[in-house]
Design a protein around this motif. Structure first.
Motif, mmCIF file in Angstrom:
data_model
loop_
_atom_site.group_PDB
_atom_site.id
_atom_site.type_symbol
_atom_site.label_atom_id
_atom_site.label_comp_id
_atom_site.label_asym_id
_atom_site.label_seq_id
_atom_site.Cartn_x
_atom_site.Cartn_y
_atom_site.Cartn_z
ATOM 1 N N THR A 1 0.840 -1.192 0.000
ATOM 2 C CA THR A 1 0.000 0.000 0.000
ATOM 3 C C THR A 1 0.877 1.244 0.000
ATOM 4 O O THR A 1 2.085 1.173 0.275
ATOM 5 C CB THR A 1 -0.921 0.035 1.233
ATOM 6 O OG1 THR A 1 -0.118 0.012 2.412
ATOM 7 C CG2 THR A 1 -1.865 -1.155 1.243
ATOM 8 N N ASN B 1 3.681 1.642 -9.202
ATOM 9 C CA ASN B 1 3.073 0.443 -9.780
ATOM 10 C C ASN B 1 3.750 0.061 -11.091
ATOM 11 O O ASN B 1 4.043 0.926 -11.926
ATOM 12 C CB ASN B 1 1.581 0.687 -10.052
ATOM 13 C CG ASN B 1 0.718 0.415 -8.840
ATOM 14 O OD1 ASN B 1 0.667 -0.713 -8.369
ATOM 15 N ND2 ASN B 1 0.054 1.436 -8.330
ATOM 16 N N ARG C 1 -1.512 -0.169 -3.917
ATOM 17 C CA ARG C 1 -2.906 0.261 -3.830
ATOM 18 C C ARG C 1 -3.017 1.408 -2.814
ATOM 19 O O ARG C 1 -2.181 1.544 -1.924
ATOM 20 C CB ARG C 1 -3.818 -0.894 -3.408
ATOM 21 C CG ARG C 1 -3.541 -1.422 -2.028
ATOM 22 C CD ARG C 1 -4.447 -2.617 -1.703
ATOM 23 N NE ARG C 1 -4.277 -3.061 -0.333
ATOM 24 C CZ ARG C 1 -3.356 -3.910 0.069
ATOM 25 N NH1 ARG C 1 -2.490 -4.402 -0.811
ATOM 26 N NH2 ARG C 1 -3.283 -4.270 1.344
ATOM 27 N N ASP D 1 -6.179 2.891 -0.568
ATOM 28 C CA ASP D 1 -7.583 2.893 -0.143
ATOM 29 C C ASP D 1 -7.849 4.067 0.796
ATOM 30 O O ASP D 1 -7.026 4.380 1.664
ATOM 31 C CB ASP D 1 -7.926 1.591 0.576
ATOM 32 C CG ASP D 1 -7.819 0.383 -0.352
ATOM 33 O OD1 ASP D 1 -8.079 0.551 -1.562
ATOM 34 O OD2 ASP D 1 -7.476 -0.708 0.142
#
Length: 346
Positions: A41, A111, A139, A141
């Motif tokens: 993350t 990424n 990611r 969130d």
């Protein structure tokens, strides 16, 4: 007349795959192709392994390249390490751990597929001896939004704010109540230029005289996070019971009257020794009995009314009263005793 038949592919029911579905498909693809996948993350640390070991003495004879797609990330030549500007100050090589690279403070832009290439010299030229790829999936969130109280901008109006940060892609915030979207105020969206992460906030005004249950909904891509805010109006105190107040007043008045009567009666009996003798007796020959707390002077008047012309009768009545009075006080008196003046002058 000729007609041309045209065939159309029926549209997909779900033309856009969700982010989670894309991640699963990417994972399956790279798993089947033998590429290692690392899931992290934003702001975390990723360690990408080259899966190749060499001794420290060989570092002077090899070339090591780490690149992301066609962009160089880190290079080691003649034992010297160089990091490209985009990864500078947050990326370094770990030669003791399979020639790994460590990327700190991960960004969304990190990424992608990273490839490690190891070259060795053979016959005065460098040849590729090892190459491996690692897929890094980063990611971001959004956390559950927080709702804060901003006070009352006006009478009966309260203002609250919903906010969240640290997610990607660009979010949209909306307020809902009873499945109806409300009009929000001062909605702001900002993006950090370094991390590319978004921050969003929005305010809502509502009337505090009613009960409410608001939902703050933040949508980013195909994902959502939400928070609920409940408001209960203040309960007004019940009006006083008039009947109950009347009963209280009545009890207080009756209690006061009883207290006054008790005080007067008690004072009458306790502070005048001349009253005790005449409470329970009457004068011989008097047509009127003496009542409670009747003064001694009234006894004398009553005696005079019996025989006003007879001195002997007056003296007899007076002495009878004095004898009764003295006996109740515990004083022994005979018929020959004379009455003290203080008993007459009342």
């Amino acid at each position: 007349m000729d007609y041309t038949a045209k065939w159309r592919t029926p549209p997909l029911k779900h033309p856009y795959l969700k982010v989670s579905q894309l991640l699963v498909l990417a994972s399956l693809f790279y798993f089947c192709s033998g590429i290692i996948q690392v899931n992290k993350t934003v702001k975390e640390v990723a360690v990408l392994s080259c899966d190749y070991n060499i001794s420290t003495t060989e570092l002077m004879k090899v070339r090591i390249y780490w690149q992301k797609d066609d962009e160089v990330v880190l290079a080691v030549t003649s034992g010297q390490t160089k990091v490209w500007s985009k990864y500078e100050n947050r990326t370094f090589a770990d030669f003791t751990n399979n020639l790994s690279i460590v990327i700190m403070a991960l960004r969304l832009s990190d990424n992608g597929k990273y490839t490690c290439i190891v070259q060795k010299t053979e016959k005065r030229s460098y040849k590729v001896k090892h190459m491996t790829s690692v897929m890094l999936l980063v990611r971001a969130d959004f956390p559950v939004p927080s709702i804060t109280d901003l006070g009352n901008p006006s009478h009966d109006i309260k203002r609250i704010m919903c906010s969240t940060s640290g997610g990607f892609p660009k979010p949209h915030l909306s307020w809902w109540e009873n499945e109806e979207e409300l009009n929000a105020a001062n909605t702001t969206v900002s993006q950090d230029p370094d991390t590319e992460l978004y921050t969003i906030s929005s305010e809502l005004d509502f009337n505090i005289t009613s009960n409410h249950s608001f939902v703050c909904l933040v949508k980013y891509g195909d994902l959502t996070v939400s928070q609920i805010f409940n408001w209960q109006k203040s309960v007004e105190p019940h009006p006083p019971n008039n009947q109950q107040q009347l009963w209280v007043i009545l009890i207080l008045v009756v209690s006061g009257v009883i207290a006054v009567i008790t005080a007067i009666t008690g004072g009458c009996l306790a502070h005048s020794k001349y009253y005790h003798a005449i409470i329970l007796t009457s004068i011989s020959g008097s047509p009127n009995s003496i009542g409670m707390c009747q003064h001694f002077s009234e006894v004398l008047v009553s005696s005079l009314l019996v025989s006003p012309s007879s001195t002997h009768s007056l003296d007899r009545h007076f002495k009878d009263t004095y004898y009764v009075f003295s006996s109740l006080l515990g004083t022994r008196v005979t018929n020959n005793d004379s009455m003290p003046p203080r008993h007459i002058l009342l």
